[in-house]
Design a protein around this motif. Structure first.
Motif, short mmCIF file in Angstrom:
data_model
loop_
_atom_site.label_atom_id
_atom_site.label_comp_id
_atom_site.label_asym_id
_atom_site.label_seq_id
_atom_site.Cartn_x
_atom_site.Cartn_y
_atom_site.Cartn_z
N CYS A 30 0.83 -1.20 0.00
CA CYS A 30 0.00 0.00 0.00
C CYS A 30 0.87 1.26 0.00
O CYS A 30 0.64 2.19 -0.78
CB CYS A 30 -0.93 -0.03 1.20
SG CYS A 30 -2.24 1.19 1.14
N THR A 34 1.29 3.97 -3.21
CA THR A 34 0.88 5.36 -2.98
C THR A 34 2.03 6.35 -3.12
O THR A 34 1.83 7.44 -3.66
CB THR A 34 0.24 5.48 -1.58
OG1 THR A 34 -0.81 4.54 -1.46
CG2 THR A 34 -0.31 6.89 -1.34
N GLY A 80 -6.85 -4.15 4.21
CA GLY A 80 -6.72 -2.85 4.85
C GLY A 80 -6.58 -2.98 6.35
O GLY A 80 -6.78 -4.06 6.91
N TYR A 105 -4.81 2.23 6.09
CA TYR A 105 -4.34 1.80 4.79
C TYR A 105 -5.37 0.87 4.18
O TYR A 105 -5.85 -0.05 4.86
CB TYR A 105 -3.01 1.04 4.91
CG TYR A 105 -1.77 1.89 5.07
CD1 TYR A 105 -1.83 3.25 5.29
CD2 TYR A 105 -0.53 1.30 5.00
CE1 TYR A 105 -0.68 4.01 5.44
CE2 TYR A 105 0.63 2.04 5.15
CZ TYR A 105 0.55 3.39 5.36
OH TYR A 105 1.69 4.14 5.51
N ARG A 108 -5.43 -0.25 -3.02
CA ARG A 108 -6.04 0.58 -4.06
C ARG A 108 -7.28 -0.05 -4.69
O ARG A 108 -8.28 0.63 -4.93
CB ARG A 108 -4.99 0.90 -5.12
CG ARG A 108 -5.49 1.85 -6.19
CD ARG A 108 -4.39 2.28 -7.11
NE ARG A 108 -3.52 3.19 -6.37
CZ ARG A 108 -2.23 3.37 -6.62
NH1 ARG A 108 -1.66 2.72 -7.61
NH2 ARG A 108 -1.52 4.21 -5.91
N TRP A 110 -9.47 -1.73 -3.47
CA TRP A 110 -10.59 -1.73 -2.53
C TRP A 110 -11.08 -0.32 -2.19
O TRP A 110 -12.00 -0.16 -1.40
CB TRP A 110 -10.22 -2.50 -1.27
CG TRP A 110 -10.10 -3.96 -1.58
CD1 TRP A 110 -8.96 -4.66 -1.90
CD2 TRP A 110 -11.17 -4.89 -1.66
NE1 TRP A 110 -9.27 -5.95 -2.16
CE2 TRP A 110 -10.62 -6.13 -2.02
CE3 TRP A 110 -12.54 -4.79 -1.46
CZ2 TRP A 110 -11.39 -7.26 -2.18
CZ3 TRP A 110 -13.32 -5.92 -1.61
CH2 TRP A 110 -12.74 -7.14 -1.98
N HIS A 111 -10.46 0.69 -2.78
CA HIS A 111 -10.91 2.07 -2.55
C HIS A 111 -12.36 2.22 -3.02
O HIS A 111 -12.76 1.62 -4.02
CB HIS A 111 -10.04 3.07 -3.30
CG HIS A 111 -8.69 3.27 -2.70
ND1 HIS A 111 -7.81 4.21 -3.16
CD2 HIS A 111 -8.06 2.66 -1.66
CE1 HIS A 111 -6.70 4.17 -2.45
NE2 HIS A 111 -6.82 3.23 -1.54
N GLY A 112 -13.11 3.03 -2.30
CA GLY A 112 -14.48 3.34 -2.70
C GLY A 112 -15.49 2.26 -2.34
O GLY A 112 -16.64 2.35 -2.76
N ALA A 116 -12.37 1.84 4.23
CA ALA A 116 -11.79 2.91 5.05
C ALA A 116 -12.83 3.49 5.99
O ALA A 116 -12.52 3.84 7.14
CB ALA A 116 -11.19 3.99 4.16
N ARG A 145 -7.12 13.06 -1.58
CA ARG A 145 -8.15 12.05 -1.31
C ARG A 145 -8.25 11.80 0.20
O ARG A 145 -9.34 11.78 0.75
CB ARG A 145 -7.83 10.77 -2.06
CG ARG A 145 -8.84 9.65 -1.84
CD ARG A 145 -8.42 8.37 -2.57
NE ARG A 145 -9.32 7.29 -2.30
CZ ARG A 145 -10.35 6.96 -3.06
NH1 ARG A 145 -10.61 7.64 -4.15
NH2 ARG A 145 -11.13 5.95 -2.73
#
Length: 179
Positions: A30, A34, A80, A105, A108, A110-112, A116, A145
């Motif tokens: 991660c 990033t 995460g 963390y 990527r 799993w974003h959205g 988080a 972000r």
């Protein structure tokens, strides 16, 4: 959020434990995805080993009973985590008992998907349970972000600090939320 499972036990695993090793691999990936484009390869690789290597600082943190962890897994794969600790960030005039959300963390891909969000809600609930009057975090100034995410959760910028990796010194911001 599908069948995402939250596993609170990983935070207390020893560095030799399979989940501890997998957690360090996920965190290393991660951080690399990033931030690797910002740094020279040699100091970046050295930093990764110092933090995420077998005897790095993350391994020590996993053994520290003062650290609180929540790990998100999907079908046994760590996707995460959130890490809550006693305040170490350079916070201006913190109240006694304040805590620090040192990391959230999420890989990527799993974003959205709300991962988080669930990790943040856990961190805020856990900090309240522990009696913290405030929670702090630091964020890279150009991570828009992350800053939008923290602002949605009621954090506001209260200070500045720096992060050095190799010869590069980055401007970070200190954010606070009153609980």
């Amino acid at each position: 959020m599908g069948d995402v499972e939250m596993d609170e036990q990983v935070g207390y695993a020893s560095p030799g434990n399979d989940k501890s090793a997998a957690l360090r691999v996920m965190a290393r990936r991660c951080f690399t995805e990033t931030f690797s484009h910002l740094y020279e390869p040699e100091p970046f690789a050295r930093f990764l080993d110092e933090v995420y290597g077998d005897s790095g600082s993350m391994s020590k943190d996993l053994l520290d009973p003062g650290m609180e962890w929540l790990v998100a897994e999907m079908r046994g794969e760590i996707i995460g985590y959130a890490k809550l600790r006693p305040l170490a960030a350079p916070a201006p005039n913190p109240r006694n008992g304040s805590l620090e959300l040192q990391q959230i963390y999420v890989l990527r891909e799993w974003h959205g998907r709300g991962i988080a969000e669930r990790l943040m809600l856990w961190a805020l609930d856990r900090a309240r349970t522990l009696g913290a009057p405030e929670i702090y975090l630091t964020v890279f100034d150009h991570n828009e972000r992350a800053k939008r995410f923290y602002a949605r959760h009621g954090f506001t910028e209260v200070g500045r600090c720096t992060f050095q990796l190799g010869d590069r010194i980055d401007d970070d911001r200190v954010w606070r939320k009153t609980l």
